[in-house]
Enzyme design. Structure first.
Site, PDB file in Angstrom:
ATOM      1  N   GLY A  54      19.286  -1.624   5.984  1.00 38.29           N
ATOM      2  CA  GLY A  54      18.884  -0.241   6.168  1.00 38.29           C
ATOM      3  C   GLY A  54      18.229   0.331   4.925  1.00 38.29           C
ATOM      4  O   GLY A  54      18.543  -0.051   3.800  1.00 38.29           O
ATOM      5  N   SER A  55      17.297   1.237   5.123  1.00 38.20           N
ATOM      6  CA  SER A  55      16.683   1.938   3.994  1.00 38.20           C
ATOM      7  C   SER A  55      17.634   3.017   3.481  1.00 38.20           C
ATOM      8  O   SER A  55      18.673   3.298   4.080  1.00 38.20           O
ATOM      9  CB  SER A  55      15.349   2.537   4.424  1.00 38.20           C
ATOM     10  OG  SER A  55      14.450   1.515   4.809  1.00 38.20           O
ATOM     11  N   GLY A  56      17.265   3.610   2.352  1.00 38.97           N
ATOM     12  CA  GLY A  56      18.125   4.613   1.729  1.00 38.97           C
ATOM     13  C   GLY A  56      18.858   4.100   0.516  1.00 38.97           C
ATOM     14  O   GLY A  56      19.594   4.849  -0.128  1.00 38.97           O
ATOM     15  N   HIS A  57      18.674   2.795   0.202  1.00 37.22           N
ATOM     16  CA  HIS A  57      19.355   2.178  -0.939  1.00 37.22           C
ATOM     17  C   HIS A  57      18.381   1.840  -2.066  1.00 37.22           C
ATOM     18  O   HIS A  57      18.692   1.029  -2.922  1.00 37.22           O
ATOM     19  CB  HIS A  57      20.070   0.897  -0.499  1.00 37.22           C
ATOM     20  CG  HIS A  57      21.007   1.096   0.635  1.00 37.22           C
ATOM     21  ND1 HIS A  57      22.040   2.010   0.592  1.00 37.22           N
ATOM     22  CD2 HIS A  57      21.074   0.505   1.856  1.00 37.22           C
ATOM     23  CE1 HIS A  57      22.705   1.959   1.737  1.00 37.22           C
ATOM     24  NE2 HIS A  57      22.135   1.064   2.521  1.00 37.22           N
ATOM     25  N   LYS A 105      23.989  -8.525   3.248  1.00 35.47           N
ATOM     26  CA  LYS A 105      25.158  -7.726   2.898  1.00 35.47           C
ATOM     27  C   LYS A 105      26.112  -7.692   4.098  1.00 35.47           C
ATOM     28  O   LYS A 105      25.666  -7.636   5.245  1.00 35.47           O
ATOM     29  CB  LYS A 105      24.752  -6.297   2.526  1.00 35.47           C
ATOM     30  CG  LYS A 105      23.836  -6.221   1.318  1.00 35.47           C
ATOM     31  CD  LYS A 105      23.646  -4.802   0.815  1.00 35.47           C
ATOM     32  CE  LYS A 105      23.170  -3.825   1.861  1.00 35.47           C
ATOM     33  NZ  LYS A 105      21.892  -4.238   2.505  1.00 35.47           N
ATOM     34  N   ASP A 110      23.841  -5.869  10.102  1.00 33.67           N
ATOM     35  CA  ASP A 110      23.021  -6.788   9.314  1.00 33.67           C
ATOM     36  C   ASP A 110      23.367  -8.236   9.635  1.00 33.67           C
ATOM     37  O   ASP A 110      22.479  -9.070   9.830  1.00 33.67           O
ATOM     38  CB  ASP A 110      23.235  -6.548   7.819  1.00 33.67           C
ATOM     39  CG  ASP A 110      22.539  -5.296   7.311  1.00 33.67           C
ATOM     40  OD1 ASP A 110      21.912  -4.592   8.125  1.00 33.67           O
ATOM     41  OD2 ASP A 110      22.625  -5.011   6.102  1.00 33.67           O
ATOM     42  N   HIS A 219      26.995   3.658   2.500  1.00 32.65           N
ATOM     43  CA  HIS A 219      26.508   4.455   3.634  1.00 32.65           C
ATOM     44  C   HIS A 219      27.357   5.714   3.809  1.00 32.65           C
ATOM     45  O   HIS A 219      27.278   6.388   4.837  1.00 32.65           O
ATOM     46  CB  HIS A 219      26.566   3.653   4.932  1.00 32.65           C
ATOM     47  CG  HIS A 219      25.853   2.338   4.858  1.00 32.65           C
ATOM     48  ND1 HIS A 219      26.502   1.157   4.594  1.00 32.65           N
ATOM     49  CD2 HIS A 219      24.547   2.035   5.001  1.00 32.65           C
ATOM     50  CE1 HIS A 219      25.626   0.170   4.588  1.00 32.65           C
ATOM     51  NE2 HIS A 219      24.428   0.669   4.822  1.00 32.65           N
TER      52      HIS A 219
END
Length: 331
Positions: A54-57, A105, A110, A219
């Site tokens: 996921g994006s945001g990291h 991860k 994932d 998250h």
């Protein structure tokens, strides 16, 4: 919600285009996907290395694409795994004929989607191996995982497996060394504030002005304890103690240290935490081979930090120190 964005539903697409525009000689986008690759990918005769999630990291994971690290990163929507077909495109883009290695991860979406992509790739004749990173010592199971979560230690898996692949190692050798890293790496984090997913428009959790959460996930998953804010020294001591209670690090061992910001923590504060981490390790007779301080795996604009310790041997030291040319990680 105050964010410098356009359409909340297009943030990942806009980010990917802007990222590649910043590094046009180093990165490219696989057409009609959210897969970012080395400009020279696929590199023939080399094991391809793929990660993502996921994006945001950010800068994870696309910031770690480059010679000596990843060949491709697959960007999902914010805090959402990319689909198996997106991951499959990443595998194809990284395949230089020697197989592809996946760094995953440990989050349920994932793991499922990357493993399904691996099956699809193998059906097309691409050999695929993987490692699942589960460095977070905070909780055994969470709302996102079965088993331990994968957090900032993943970046050092990228670095060491990437160096191994760049040296011309076989797919099985890359897997062996990646598994060695996972066996010897532990992380623990804490937060002062939450992050806000653009499409949601509100923080994912609330902390009072005088509260912090120990063991938070990247998250916004719950940690293990919510309590009054402590000093940087006390926070560092608690994070290190929990790591070392989980993994034996004998006196005179060598380690790598990663002090990671979660998106809204000034470097000043990260260096203050690092000062105490280094002091604790010195007092225990543990030698620090290399230290990394900065934002390596964030959680949008969450304020907080994590500490990662990697127990080293001569092989891991050599690979960790090997040159790499990723936008967010250079040696």
């Amino acid at each position: 919600m105050k964010k410098i964005i356009n359409d909340p539903n297009e943030v990942v697409q806009d980010m990917v285009q802007g990222l590649v525009a910043a590094y046009p000689t180093k990165l490219k986008v696989v057409p009609d996907t959210l897969v970012i690759a080395r400009q020279d990918a696929p590199v023939q005769g080399k094991v391809g290395l793929v990660s993502g999630g996921g994006s945001g990291h950010e800068p994870a994971h696309a910031g770690y694409i480059g010679k000596g690290m990843l060949d491709c990163a697959v960007a999902g929507e914010v805090f959402t795994s990319p689909t198996p077909y997106q991951v499959l495109e990443g595998i194809k883009a990284a395949d230089g004929g020697e197989g592809v290695f996946l760094v995953i991860k440990n989050y349920t979406g994932d793991v499922l989607n990357f493993e399904m992509a691996a099956e699809l790739a193998e059906a097309e004749g691409i050999q695929v191996e993987k490692v699942i990173v589960n460095d977070d010592v905070a909780v055994e199971d969470s709302s996102f995982t079965t088993g331990r979560r994968g957090i900032a230690g993943t970046v050092l898996v990228h670095k060491i497996a990437g160096a191994m692949a760049e040296n011309g190692a076989s797919l099985q050798e890359v897997k062996r060394v990646a598994e060695k890293v996972v066996a010897n790496i532990r992380s623990m984090g804490m937060a002062l504030t939450s992050g806000t997913v653009p499409a949601a428009g509100k923080p994912s959790f609330q902390l009072e002005e005088n509260e912090m959460e120990i063991g938070i996930g990247i998250h916004g998953e719950p940690g293990i304890e919510r309590k009054p804010i402590a000093s940087a020294d006390d926070i560092a001591a608690e994070l290190v103690e929990r790591i070392m209670n989980d993994m034996e690090i004998p006196k005179e061992s060598e380690v790598a240290v990663l002090v990671n910001g979660l998106g809204a923590t000034p470097e000043m504060e990260l260096f203050i935490v690092n000062k105490k981490v280094q002091s604790i390790l010195k007092d225990r007779g543990i030698y620090v081979f290399q230290t990394f301080v900065g934002e390596y795996m964030t959680s949008l604009e969450m304020a907080g930090c994590s500490v990662t310790l990697l127990k080293l041997d001569d092989e891991l030291k050599s690979l960790l120190a090997a040159p790499c040319e990723a936008p967010a990680f250079r040696i």
